[in-house]
Design an enzyme around this catalytic site. Structure first.
Site, PDB file in Angstrom:
ATOM      1  CG  LEU A  83      -1.751   1.176   1.200  1.00  0.00           C
ATOM      2  CD1 LEU A  83      -3.342   0.744   0.429  1.00  0.00           C
ATOM      3  CD2 LEU A  83      -2.232   1.029   2.829  1.00  0.00           C
ATOM      4  N   GLY A 132       3.620  -6.325  -9.831  1.00  0.00           N
ATOM      5  CA  GLY A 132       2.109  -7.039 -10.496  1.00  0.00           C
ATOM      6  C   GLY A 132       1.202  -6.057 -10.801  1.00  0.00           C
ATOM      7  CG  ASP A 190       5.323  -1.904 -12.411  1.00  0.00           C
ATOM      8  OD1 ASP A 190       6.009  -2.947 -12.906  1.00  0.00           O
ATOM      9  OD2 ASP A 190       5.252  -1.266 -11.938  1.00  0.00           O
ATOM     10  CG  ASN A 205       1.615  -0.487  -9.627  1.00  0.00           C
ATOM     11  OD1 ASN A 205       0.565  -0.051  -9.043  1.00  0.00           O
ATOM     12  ND2 ASN A 205       2.823  -0.204  -9.337  1.00  0.00           N
ATOM     13  CB  VAL A 261       7.070   6.144  -9.628  1.00  0.00           C
ATOM     14  CG1 VAL A 261       6.287   4.999  -8.968  1.00  0.00           C
ATOM     15  CG2 VAL A 261       7.960   7.132  -8.956  1.00  0.00           C
ATOM     16  CB  SER A 267      10.890  -7.189  -4.449  1.00  0.00           C
ATOM     17  OG  SER A 267      10.128  -6.413  -4.020  1.00  0.00           O
TER      18      SER A 267
HETATM   19  N1  LIG Z   1      13.939   9.744 -18.879  1.00  0.00           N
HETATM   20  C1  LIG Z   1      12.739   8.890 -19.367  1.00  0.00           C
HETATM   21  N2  LIG Z   1      12.527   9.628 -21.294  1.00  0.00           N
HETATM   22  C2  LIG Z   1      12.127   8.700 -22.039  1.00  0.00           C
HETATM   23  N3  LIG Z   1      11.272   7.515 -21.471  1.00  0.00           N
HETATM   24  C3  LIG Z   1      11.642   6.978 -20.488  1.00  0.00           C
HETATM   25  C4  LIG Z   1      12.856   7.314 -19.520  1.00  0.00           C
HETATM   26  N4  LIG Z   1      13.086   6.796 -18.525  1.00  0.00           N
HETATM   27  C5  LIG Z   1      11.774   5.237 -18.436  1.00  0.00           C
HETATM   28  N5  LIG Z   1      11.767   5.725 -20.096  1.00  0.00           N
HETATM   29  C6  LIG Z   1      10.715   5.076 -20.373  1.00  0.00           C
HETATM   30  O1  LIG Z   1      10.235   3.397 -19.790  1.00  0.00           O
HETATM   31  C7  LIG Z   1      10.917   2.530 -19.553  1.00  0.00           C
HETATM   32  C8  LIG Z   1      11.284   1.458 -18.570  1.00  0.00           C
HETATM   33  O2  LIG Z   1      11.971   2.619 -18.013  1.00  0.00           O
HETATM   34  P1  LIG Z   1      13.318   1.540 -16.941  1.00  0.00           P
HETATM   35  O3  LIG Z   1      14.482   1.322 -17.629  1.00  0.00           O
HETATM   36  O4  LIG Z   1      14.053   3.008 -16.378  1.00  0.00           O
HETATM   37  O5  LIG Z   1      12.870   0.355 -16.126  1.00  0.00           O
HETATM   38  P2  LIG Z   1      13.060  -0.078 -15.149  1.00  0.00           P
HETATM   39  O6  LIG Z   1      13.648   0.188 -14.449  1.00  0.00           O
HETATM   40  O7  LIG Z   1      12.211  -0.849 -15.073  1.00  0.00           O
HETATM   41  O8  LIG Z   1      11.900   1.463 -14.095  1.00  0.00           O
HETATM   42  P3  LIG Z   1      11.018   0.764 -13.157  1.00  0.00           P
HETATM   43  O9  LIG Z   1      11.411   1.300 -11.728  1.00  0.00           O
HETATM   44  O10 LIG Z   1       9.557   1.296 -13.387  1.00  0.00           O
HETATM   45  O11 LIG Z   1      11.581  -0.843 -12.858  1.00  0.00           O
HETATM   46  C9  LIG Z   1      12.551   2.596 -20.606  1.00  0.00           C
HETATM   47  O12 LIG Z   1      11.930   2.053 -22.029  1.00  0.00           O
HETATM   48  C10 LIG Z   1      11.814   4.134 -21.916  1.00  0.00           C
HETATM   49  O13 LIG Z   1      10.765   3.953 -22.466  1.00  0.00           O
END
Ligand SMILES: Nc1ncnc2c1ncn2[C@@H]1O[C@H](COP(=O)(O)OP(=O)(O)OP(=O)(O)O)[C@@H](O)[C@H]1O
Ligand SMILES: [Mg+2]
Length: 317
Positions: free
Chosen positions: A15, A43, A258, A45, A254, A141
């Site tokens: 939550l 999941g 997902d 989200n 954030v 996680s």
């Molecule tokens: N600064 C940014 N500008 C544009 N697109 C972004 C940016 N950051 C993230 N994204 C988009 O979101 C997608 C997923 O981001 P990221 O690679 O940060 O995933 P993650 O590390 O799994 O994130 P999370 O913290 O949600 O688990 C990227 O493939 C991209 O499409």
């Protein structure tokens, strides 16, 4: 019982409580703004983002205490179908605190209550009691103290019943899922993939090689490595393609991962190929960063960015 084509499993739901303080400083009482609650956990989200994109999924998760009841209420208010399995430990709360003096966000992630052996078995039984979904998404996680091999048991059971499994997790959970093999898709980010292979990944060629090796070993059918502002790299036996992320105003990252997974699932379940699904995924991930706080991707932003991506060739980095 309604048969859902996509089921998401969240073993460590939360939550989420968002609040702010005028200025973050030690020792003094910090008067916080009114709390805003939202459902949390990978999941969960993914199921919420699927709904926002016009699809639907069943969210399966353990739930305990009044925090758990609140979580289910919030999900039901959003129209997300829930299969909440009662457990003894209270659902954890996670706190997102904004320091209004400089706009910085502090994210306090609390541990989830451990699941007893009987509760773990109960979750597996709840999954097995559902009509077989086409896709099972395991995301987020794991709570501490999960029995060794529990994730593999879940995955094998789902696979034997004919579901295609998608995993978005990190550390030992990702390792255990890949050891199980035969997954449809994994979606690590660069850091998670480097931790998996145990060394830094330098450059696009090495990245593609690491992903190829996982495919060649039969661990999964496709790897989508998300690269934040650089978009993502899709690797399947027939495709190695980087999908750039459109440049957009960044409000909050954030829920980007997902949203990406949800959008890919929506397309895959509709019969799209990996490339189409990955592009829609990147569009949704980027759409998620355009909105404030923990809000997930909006459908209209996702469609607009998807159109942009389809009209633009994607060069390799
Ligand atoms: N600064 C940014 N500008 C544009 N697109 C972004 C940016 N950051 C993230 N994204 C988009 O979101 C997608 C997923 O981001 P990221 O690679 O940060 O995933 P993650 O590390 O799994 O994130 P999370 O913290 O949600 O688990 C990227 O493939 C991209 O499409
Ligand atoms: Mg992620």
């Amino acid at each position: 019982m309604i048969a859902h084509r996509i089921v998401t499993l969240t073993l460590n739901p939360a939550l989420d409580l968002a609040t702010g303080v005028p200025r973050l400083c030690p020792n003094d009482k910090l008067r916080c703004s009114a709390p805003v609650y939202a459902p949390g956990g990978g999941g969960i989200n993914v199921a919420r983002a699927l709904r926002r994109l016009g699809g639907e999924a069943l969210a399966l998760f353990p739930v305990g205490g009044s925090t758990g009841e609140h979580l289910v209420e919030l999900l039901e208010a959003e129209g997300v179908a829930c299969e909440a399995v009662p457990v003894a430990g209270w659902t954890r709360e996670c706190i997102n605190l904004t320091n209004q003096a400089d706009g910085q966000q502090y994210r306090f992630v609390l541990p989830g209550s451990p699941l007893s052996d009987a509760e773990q078995t109960g979750l597996l039984a709840a999954l097995e009691a559902l009509p077989v979904p086409e896709f099972l998404v395991i995301s987020g996680s794991l709570p501490e103290g999960l029995a060794a091999g529990f994730l593999a048991r879940l995955l094998r059971s789902a696979q034997q019943r004919g579901s295609r499994c998608v995993v978005d997790s990190s550390g030992s959970a990702l390792r255990e899922a890949l050891d199980c093999g035969g997954l449809a898709l994994i979606k690590p980010n660069l850091e998670e993939l480097a931790a998996l292979v145990g060394h830094p990944i330098a450059g696009p060629e090495q990245l593609a090689r690491v992903a190829w090796d996982l495919l060649a070993e039969g661990r999964c059918e496709a790897v989508l490595v998300s690269l934040g502002p650089q978009g993502a790299l899709l690797v399947t036996p027939h495709v190695c393609e980087r999908i750039p992320a459109p440049t957009v105003p960044r409000r909050s990252t954030v829920g980007a991962g997902d949203s990406l997974v949800a959008a890919m699932l929506l397309k895959l379940a509709a019969g799209a190929d990996w490339r189409e699904a990955a592009r829609y995924g990147v569009a949704a991930g980027t759409a998620a960063i355009m909105v404030e706080g923990s809000e997930l991707c909006r459908r209209e932003d996702t469609e607009r960015l998807y159109g942009w991506l389809n009209g633009t060739p994607a060069p390799l980095p």
